[in-house]
Design an enzyme around this catalytic site. Structure first.
Site, PDB file in Angstrom:
ATOM      1  CG  ASP A 194       6.520 -46.286  45.663  1.00 46.68           C
ATOM      2  OD1 ASP A 194       5.813 -47.141  45.918  1.00 46.68           O
ATOM      3  OD2 ASP A 194       7.946 -46.300  45.398  1.00 46.68           O
ATOM      4  CE  LYS A 241       0.481 -46.277  40.993  1.00 45.17           C
ATOM      5  NZ  LYS A 241       1.811 -45.986  41.380  1.00 45.17           N
ATOM      6  N   GLY A 252       2.715 -52.102  45.709  1.00 43.10           N
ATOM      7  CA  GLY A 252       1.995 -51.794  47.336  1.00 43.10           C
ATOM      8  C   GLY A 252       1.334 -50.813  47.113  1.00 43.10           C
ATOM      9  CG  HIS A 253      -1.831 -49.796  44.955  1.00 44.69           C
ATOM     10  ND1 HIS A 253      -2.389 -50.109  44.129  1.00 44.69           N
ATOM     11  CD2 HIS A 253      -0.552 -49.594  44.498  1.00 44.69           C
ATOM     12  CE1 HIS A 253      -1.812 -49.864  42.936  1.00 44.69           C
ATOM     13  NE2 HIS A 253      -0.625 -49.406  43.316  1.00 44.69           N
ATOM     14  CD  GLN A 301       4.846 -51.871  39.061  1.00 47.68           C
ATOM     15  OE1 GLN A 301       4.006 -52.030  38.274  1.00 47.68           O
ATOM     16  NE2 GLN A 301       4.514 -52.560  40.217  1.00 47.68           N
TER      17      GLN A 301
HETATM   18  P1  IMP Z   1      10.426 -55.355  39.479  1.00 50.30           P
HETATM   19  O1  IMP Z   1       9.264 -54.785  39.052  1.00 50.30           O
HETATM   20  O2  IMP Z   1      10.461 -55.974  40.769  1.00 50.30           O
HETATM   21  O3  IMP Z   1      11.155 -56.113  38.292  1.00 50.30           O
HETATM   22  O4  IMP Z   1      11.673 -54.041  39.801  1.00 50.30           O
HETATM   23  C1  IMP Z   1      12.114 -53.273  38.709  1.00 50.30           C
HETATM   24  C2  IMP Z   1      12.170 -51.932  39.463  1.00 50.30           C
HETATM   25  O5  IMP Z   1      10.915 -51.219  39.445  1.00 50.30           O
HETATM   26  C3  IMP Z   1      12.826 -51.595  40.597  1.00 50.30           C
HETATM   27  O6  IMP Z   1      13.587 -50.537  40.561  1.00 50.30           O
HETATM   28  C4  IMP Z   1      11.726 -51.418  41.892  1.00 50.30           C
HETATM   29  O7  IMP Z   1      12.080 -50.995  42.931  1.00 50.30           O
HETATM   30  C5  IMP Z   1      10.809 -50.577  40.948  1.00 50.30           C
HETATM   31  N1  IMP Z   1       9.285 -51.054  41.341  1.00 50.30           N
HETATM   32  C6  IMP Z   1       8.589 -51.993  41.057  1.00 50.30           C
HETATM   33  N2  IMP Z   1       7.398 -51.875  41.564  1.00 50.30           N
HETATM   34  C7  IMP Z   1       7.506 -50.720  42.229  1.00 50.30           C
HETATM   35  C8  IMP Z   1       6.251 -49.928  42.739  1.00 50.30           C
HETATM   36  O8  IMP Z   1       5.187 -50.636  43.151  1.00 50.30           O
HETATM   37  N3  IMP Z   1       6.559 -48.701  43.531  1.00 50.30           N
HETATM   38  C9  IMP Z   1       7.701 -48.247  43.209  1.00 50.30           C
HETATM   39  N4  IMP Z   1       8.854 -48.924  42.652  1.00 50.30           N
HETATM   40  C10 IMP Z   1       8.420 -50.130  42.120  1.00 50.30           C
END
Ligand code: IMP
Length: 439
Positions: free
Chosen positions: A25, A28, A52-53, A234
């Protein structure tokens, strides 16, 4: 290969990786969108619909989860590469959304080798999170962890297999039978394999025209000296190896992940830009040394509208963490920094940047701790820097910024050891200060 020179004309060939330098977040989407205008190809190489972009183009805001932001520009290729885990349900929904917005999809390409997120992966994600109780990760429940687990376990199903209905159905039968044991054990309903196969094969027909050999496509583009942008999802601290394990995602958001997830060698990458927010945010659980609470946290969260794009969850917020940024600069081999959301800090009287951690044994370090317990117990030590009163949103050149804001950026450059090449002072494309040559 042409020599790299200071002027843009000299930069005929350029492969740029955009990487999140914090917990995701970082903005990017905005930076990628800004650079996408100059790219011939934009590539997503890891993660899935957990990302989420948010991309603002003119008056319009687009929220993308899987499709690279290059899709918003006609004539560019937008590639979902082998390292991504693709939920065809989400992908087709995103394609429908973009088409309804008048965006053409002819530039979309999807890797045969990308793994599928299956319905049972999402169910497993929820089941596993529920069982973790207090130590839950706070996943996005998009099935990301279970999909990568199956990939590593060599029982995953890949996008290309959607194109071979008979074999696909057999694979689904085998996997659904396995996973159903877990669901039934947990007192849940089993999945019906034919329902899953029918649904996915129908989605596969919609995806068929876009499914190609993406490592060949991307390497061809590099051979032709095209500009290729690798759009990370991420962030470094959510990397499965270099992040705050186990409070991480299941892929490698670090720059090296672009090589594996797209099928290009490390020698082909020219630049690695780390995107970082002028403060820190984290969504989901896990250690966050510079986390703020109370009124200041509330103020920053509201000003920055810090709510998850994918889940809508309020994000945790905190001061900039120089120890974490130093780690990000190193493990990504960053060549430049893009600082976003500087404007969110406008008007705060003083700002703090963590410059080192004090550890439980009394020692101090500038190295990011390599185990969770030490990290959780680390006490950040801060440098206090003056804030600025004037709004920064209308600044278009560094000189337009208040001196204190420039000083803050200088500190970021010192901590990371790489130059600040871009500063974002608002969501719109125009609200960007470019301080270096980007391609
Ligand atoms: P997962 O990727 O859904 O397995 O989540 C694992 C961890 O990564 C959690 O803390 C999510 O909140 C975090 N996470 C996954 N994708 C994003 C993103 O695009 N932005 C911020 N945090 C993310």
């Amino acid at each position: 290969m042409p020599e790299r020179g200071p002027s843009e004309e000299a930069l005929v060939l350029s492969a740029v990786v955009i990487v999140g330098a914090q917990f995701g977040d970082e903005g990017k989407g905005k930076v990628t969108n800004f650079l996408a205008a100059k790219a011939d190809m934009v590539v997503r190489h890891q993660g899935g619909a957990n990302a989420g972009h948010t991309v603002v183009v003119g008056e319009r805001t687009f929220k993308l989860h899987l499709i690279p932001s290059g899709i918003l520009y006609p004539g560019k290729l937008s590639v979902i590469a082998n390292g991504v885990v693709v939920d065809p349900e989400d992908l087709v929904a995103e394609m429908d959304y973009l088409e309804a917005e008048g965006i053409r999809l002819d530039g979309l390409r999807i890797s045969t080798q990308a793994h599928l997120v299956m319905p049972y992966h999402k169910r497993l994600d929820a089941l596993q999170e529920g069982r973790r109780g207090e130590s839950r990760i706070g996943t996005t429940l998009r099935g990301i962890g279970p999909a990568y687990t199956d990939k590593a376990g060599r029982i995953g199903i890949r996008v290309g297999q959607l194109l071979q209905p008979r074999e696909f159905r057999a694979l689904v039968h085998r996997q659904v039978a396995e996973k159903n044991r877990i669901f039934v054990d947990a007192g849940e309903e089993p999945d019906d394999p034919d329902t899953v196969a029918d649904r996915y094969l129908a989605l596969g027909e919609r995806l068929r025209p876009y499914i190609v050999n993406t490592p060949a496509l991307i390497n061809d583009a590099l051979d032709k000296e095209q500009n290729v942008l690798f759009e990370g999802a991420q962030g470094t601290l959510l990397d499965i190896d270099h992040g705050t394990y186990p409070y991480v995602t299941s892929s490698n958001p670090v720059a090296g992940g672009a090589c594996i997830g797209a099928g290009v060698g490390p020698t082909r990458i020219d630049q690695v830009y780390g995107v970082l927010k002028a403060y820190t945010s984290r969504v989901g659980d896990g250690p966050f040394p510079t986390e703020l609470s109370g009124d200041l946290a509330h103020e920053i969260r509201e000003r920055g509208q810090e709510y998850g794009t994918t889940t809508g969850r309020p994000r945790r917020v905190g001061w900039l963490d120089g120890v974490a940024l130093r780690q990000a600069a190193r493990v990504n081999g960053m060549t430049g920094v893009a600082v976003t959301r500087l404007d969110v800090l406008d008007g705060l009287p003083t700002l703090q940047i963590a410059t080192r951690y004090r550890l439980p044994d009394g020692s101090v370090t500038t190295d990011f701790p390599d185990d969770l317990e030490t990290l959780a117990a680390a006490e950040p030590e801060y440098a206090v820097t003056p804030g600025w009163d004037a709004p920064t949103t209308d600044a278009r050149r560094l000189e337009d910024l208040p001196a204190a804001a420039r000083h803050y950026l200088d500190r970021i450059g010192e901590i990371t050891g790489v130059p600040v090449v871009l500063v974002s002072v608002g969501a719109e494309r125009a609200r960007t200060i470019v301080t270096g040559t980007l391609f």
